[in-house]
Scaffold this motif. Structure first.
Motif, PDB file in Angstrom:
ATOM      1  N   ASN A 114      -7.800 -88.149 -11.587  1.00  0.00           N
ATOM      2  CA  ASN A 114      -9.200 -88.384 -11.252  1.00  0.00           C
ATOM      3  C   ASN A 114      -9.740 -89.602 -12.002  1.00  0.00           C
ATOM      4  N   ALA A 115      -9.278 -89.744 -13.255  1.00  0.00           N
ATOM      5  CA  ALA A 115      -9.699 -90.897 -14.071  1.00  0.00           C
ATOM      6  C   ALA A 115      -9.172 -92.198 -13.471  1.00  0.00           C
ATOM      7  N   ILE A 116      -7.918 -92.171 -13.007  1.00  0.00           N
ATOM      8  CA  ILE A 116      -7.329 -93.369 -12.391  1.00  0.00           C
ATOM      9  C   ILE A 116      -8.071 -93.725 -11.105  1.00  0.00           C
ATOM     10  N   LYS A 117      -8.430 -92.697 -10.350  1.00  0.00           N
ATOM     11  CA  LYS A 117      -9.108 -92.906  -9.069  1.00  0.00           C
ATOM     12  C   LYS A 117     -10.524 -93.466  -9.267  1.00  0.00           C
ATOM     13  N   ASN A 118     -11.242 -92.933 -10.262  1.00  0.00           N
ATOM     14  CA  ASN A 118     -12.644 -93.311 -10.452  1.00  0.00           C
ATOM     15  C   ASN A 118     -12.876 -94.254 -11.636  1.00  0.00           C
ATOM     16  N   GLY A 119     -11.817 -94.562 -12.383  1.00  0.00           N
ATOM     17  CA  GLY A 119     -11.956 -95.422 -13.555  1.00  0.00           C
ATOM     18  C   GLY A 119     -11.969 -94.606 -14.837  1.00  0.00           C
ATOM     19  N   ILE A 120     -11.157 -95.000 -15.813  1.00  0.00           N
ATOM     20  CA  ILE A 120     -11.099 -94.273 -17.088  1.00  0.00           C
ATOM     21  C   ILE A 120     -12.370 -94.574 -17.878  1.00  0.00           C
ATOM     22  N   PRO A 121     -13.151 -93.534 -18.214  1.00  0.00           N
ATOM     23  CA  PRO A 121     -14.419 -93.775 -18.915  1.00  0.00           C
ATOM     24  C   PRO A 121     -14.212 -94.143 -20.384  1.00  0.00           C
ATOM     25  N   VAL A 122     -14.766 -95.284 -20.781  1.00  0.00           N
ATOM     26  CA  VAL A 122     -14.682 -95.752 -22.165  1.00  0.00           C
ATOM     27  C   VAL A 122     -16.108 -95.950 -22.682  1.00  0.00           C
ATOM     28  N   ALA A 123     -16.533 -95.124 -23.644  1.00  0.00           N
ATOM     29  CA  ALA A 123     -17.882 -95.219 -24.203  1.00  0.00           C
ATOM     30  C   ALA A 123     -17.889 -96.160 -25.399  1.00  0.00           C
ATOM     31  N   ILE A 124     -18.820 -97.118 -25.385  1.00  0.00           N
ATOM     32  CA  ILE A 124     -19.002 -98.037 -26.519  1.00  0.00           C
ATOM     33  C   ILE A 124     -20.190 -97.525 -27.314  1.00  0.00           C
ATOM     34  N   VAL A 125     -19.945 -97.030 -28.523  1.00  0.00           N
ATOM     35  CA  VAL A 125     -20.995 -96.373 -29.309  1.00  0.00           C
ATOM     36  C   VAL A 125     -21.087 -96.981 -30.709  1.00  0.00           C
ATOM     37  N   GLY A 126     -22.167 -96.649 -31.398  1.00  0.00           N
ATOM     38  CA  GLY A 126     -22.357 -97.136 -32.755  1.00  0.00           C
ATOM     39  C   GLY A 126     -23.833 -97.262 -33.076  1.00  0.00           C
ATOM     40  N   LYS A 127     -24.120 -97.725 -34.280  1.00  0.00           N
ATOM     41  CA  LYS A 127     -25.507 -97.916 -34.704  1.00  0.00           C
ATOM     42  C   LYS A 127     -26.143 -99.082 -33.940  1.00  0.00           C
ATOM     43  N   PRO A 128     -27.486 -99.140 -33.941  1.00  0.00           N
ATOM     44  CA  PRO A 128     -28.151-100.307 -33.331  1.00  0.00           C
ATOM     45  C   PRO A 128     -27.731-101.601 -34.037  1.00  0.00           C
ATOM     46  N   ASN A 129     -27.610-102.643 -33.275  1.00  0.00           N
ATOM     47  CA  ASN A 129     -27.279-103.983 -33.784  1.00  0.00           C
ATOM     48  C   ASN A 129     -25.869-104.105 -34.360  1.00  0.00           C
ATOM     49  N   SER A 130     -24.979-103.198 -33.971  1.00  0.00           N
ATOM     50  CA  SER A 130     -23.589-103.312 -34.449  1.00  0.00           C
ATOM     51  C   SER A 130     -22.772-104.243 -33.557  1.00  0.00           C
ATOM     52  N   GLY A 131     -23.336-104.597 -32.385  1.00  0.00           N
ATOM     53  CA  GLY A 131     -22.662-105.538 -31.484  1.00  0.00           C
ATOM     54  C   GLY A 131     -22.048-104.891 -30.267  1.00  0.00           C
ATOM     55  N   LYS A 132     -22.565-103.725 -29.863  1.00  0.00           N
ATOM     56  CA  LYS A 132     -22.011-102.992 -28.714  1.00  0.00           C
ATOM     57  C   LYS A 132     -22.182-103.781 -27.411  1.00  0.00           C
ATOM     58  N   SER A 133     -23.395-104.263 -27.174  1.00  0.00           N
ATOM     59  CA  SER A 133     -23.672-105.006 -25.937  1.00  0.00           C
ATOM     60  C   SER A 133     -22.904-106.325 -25.902  1.00  0.00           C
ATOM     61  N   THR A 134     -22.782-106.968 -27.069  1.00  0.00           N
ATOM     62  CA  THR A 134     -22.012-108.215 -27.159  1.00  0.00           C
ATOM     63  C   THR A 134     -20.552-107.947 -26.817  1.00  0.00           C
ATOM     64  N   LEU A 135     -20.042-106.792 -27.292  1.00  0.00           N
ATOM     65  CA  LEU A 135     -18.651-106.413 -27.003  1.00  0.00           C
ATOM     66  C   LEU A 135     -18.466-106.144 -25.513  1.00  0.00           C
ATOM     67  N   LEU A 136     -19.424-105.457 -24.891  1.00  0.00           N
ATOM     68  CA  LEU A 136     -19.337-105.198 -23.442  1.00  0.00           C
ATOM     69  C   LEU A 136     -19.270-106.511 -22.682  1.00  0.00           C
ATOM     70  N   ASN A 137     -20.130-107.454 -23.043  1.00  0.00           N
ATOM     71  CA  ASN A 137     -20.134-108.763 -22.385  1.00  0.00           C
ATOM     72  C   ASN A 137     -18.814-109.501 -22.588  1.00  0.00           C
ATOM     73  N   ALA A 138     -18.243-109.368 -23.798  1.00  0.00           N
ATOM     74  CA  ALA A 138     -16.963-110.031 -24.100  1.00  0.00           C
ATOM     75  C   ALA A 138     -15.829-109.420 -23.289  1.00  0.00           C
ATOM     76  N   LEU A 139     -15.838-108.096 -23.124  1.00  0.00           N
ATOM     77  CA  LEU A 139     -14.795-107.407 -22.353  1.00  0.00           C
ATOM     78  C   LEU A 139     -14.892-107.751 -20.865  1.00  0.00           C
TER      79      LEU A 139
END
Length: 322
Positions: A114-139
């Motif tokens: 089911n994960a292969i069919k719909n995409g393996i879910p990867v959660a990017i988590v952490g404190k505010p301003n740790s660079g989560k959104s920047t990492l998403l953009n980089a990926l």
């Protein structure tokens, strides 16, 4: 041709005819639809395997085993008054157990299928301003999420899918985990916790300048399940000396026994290594090479019903029902 009496085939008509004429069984006919709908290389490979009869052959074997079992039961019923025993209960129990052992891995494979069919879910988590959104953009290699120096910019989850090594990964950027009195941000934090529970892989993004004890505390506070994988991403390595950064990486990895990688999401430094780590952590190749993977919800429900029936038979044999 149409002007001379022929007609255009309906959607799926050739597959339907192949099924009705016994050229394909139902699982193979469904695999045709899965191939058409597949949006990744790995999903297509699984569907092709089913079309070639991999799953059908396994089901045929299980069906024959169940028919043999039913035949022995019928035989016992027919000759019950003759005081002749063709097979003992222990043999029947072994027969059922062997079938159960074949069905259980198929059921368990549905989660990864089911994960292969719909995409393996990867959660990017952490404190505010740790660079989560920047990492998403980089990926994603694009400006998908808003990046700001203001803590708590991301208040809702942002999702996007990319294909890595022939597999779809669904990356989810979440709101920063912290205690807040802001009602909207509170909702974002709760959503983040929900996405963590649903994720197969969790990327814990922490500022590498934080103390090692605080990094470990952040990891333990996630309270991940045994079936979830985590990668601790030590971000902003560009802000400190590289030697010191790698020392912290080694220290955190040793103390947590979790894959840890120092990167700079802003400068895309070692992000390629993180991508490889994500692919390795997913264990997709290992899992998909082990045997049949089911991706169809109908197959899962039918196999689940079969397993419950087998358990009832097993209980009946164990309780010496006549």
């Amino acid at each position: 041709c149409v002007e001379n009496g022929a007609r255009i085939a309906k959607a799926g008509e050739f597959t339907q005819r192949a099924f009705l004429n016994g050229k394909l069984d139902l699982t193979q006919a469904e695999a045709v639809a899965d191939i058409i709908a597949s949006n990744s290389q790995k999903a297509k490979q699984i569907a092709l395997s089913q079309l070639r009869g991999g799953f059908a052959n396994q089901l045929q074997y299980l069906r024959e085993e169940l028919i043999n079992f039913a035949a022995l039961i019928e035989l016992e019923l027919d000759f019950s008054e003759e005081d002749v025993e063709f097979v003992d209960r222990k043999s029947l129990q072994q027969n059922i157990l062997s079938i159960q052992k074949e069905v259980e891995p198929l059921l368990h494979s549905f989660k990864i299928g089911n994960a292969i069919k719909n995409g393996i879910p990867v959660a990017i988590v952490g404190k505010p301003n740790s660079g989560k959104s920047t990492l998403l953009n980089a990926l994603l290699n694009e400006d998908r999420a808003i990046v700001s120096a203001i803590a708590g910019t991301t208040r809702d989850t942002i999702e996007d899918t990319i294909q890595l090594d022939g597999v779809n990964f669904r990356f989810i950027d979440t709101a920063g985990l912290r205690h807040t009195n802001d009602e909207i941000e509170k909702i974002g934090v709760e959503k983040a916790k929900q996405k963590i529970s649903e994720a197969q892989i969790v990327l814990l993004v922490v500022d590498i300048s934080e103390k090692v004890e605080n990094i470990i505390l952040q990891y333990t506070s996630l309270e991940l399940r045994a079936d979830q994988n985590c990668i601790i991403v030590l971000n902003k390595i560009d802000a400190i000396s590289s030697c010191n950064g790698y020392d912290i990486e080694e220290a955190v990895a040793t103390l947590t026994k979790v894959n840890t990688l120092a990167i700079s999401a802003k400068n895309k430094l070692r992000v390629d290594k993180l991508v490889k780590q994500i692919i390795t952590t997913s264990s997709i190749d290992k899992i998909t090479n082990e045997g049949t993977i089911i991706t169809n919800a109908r197959h899962y429900n039918e196999l689940n019903n079969a397993l419950q029936s087998l358990q009832e038979i097993s209980n009946g044999l164990a309780n010496n029902l006549s």
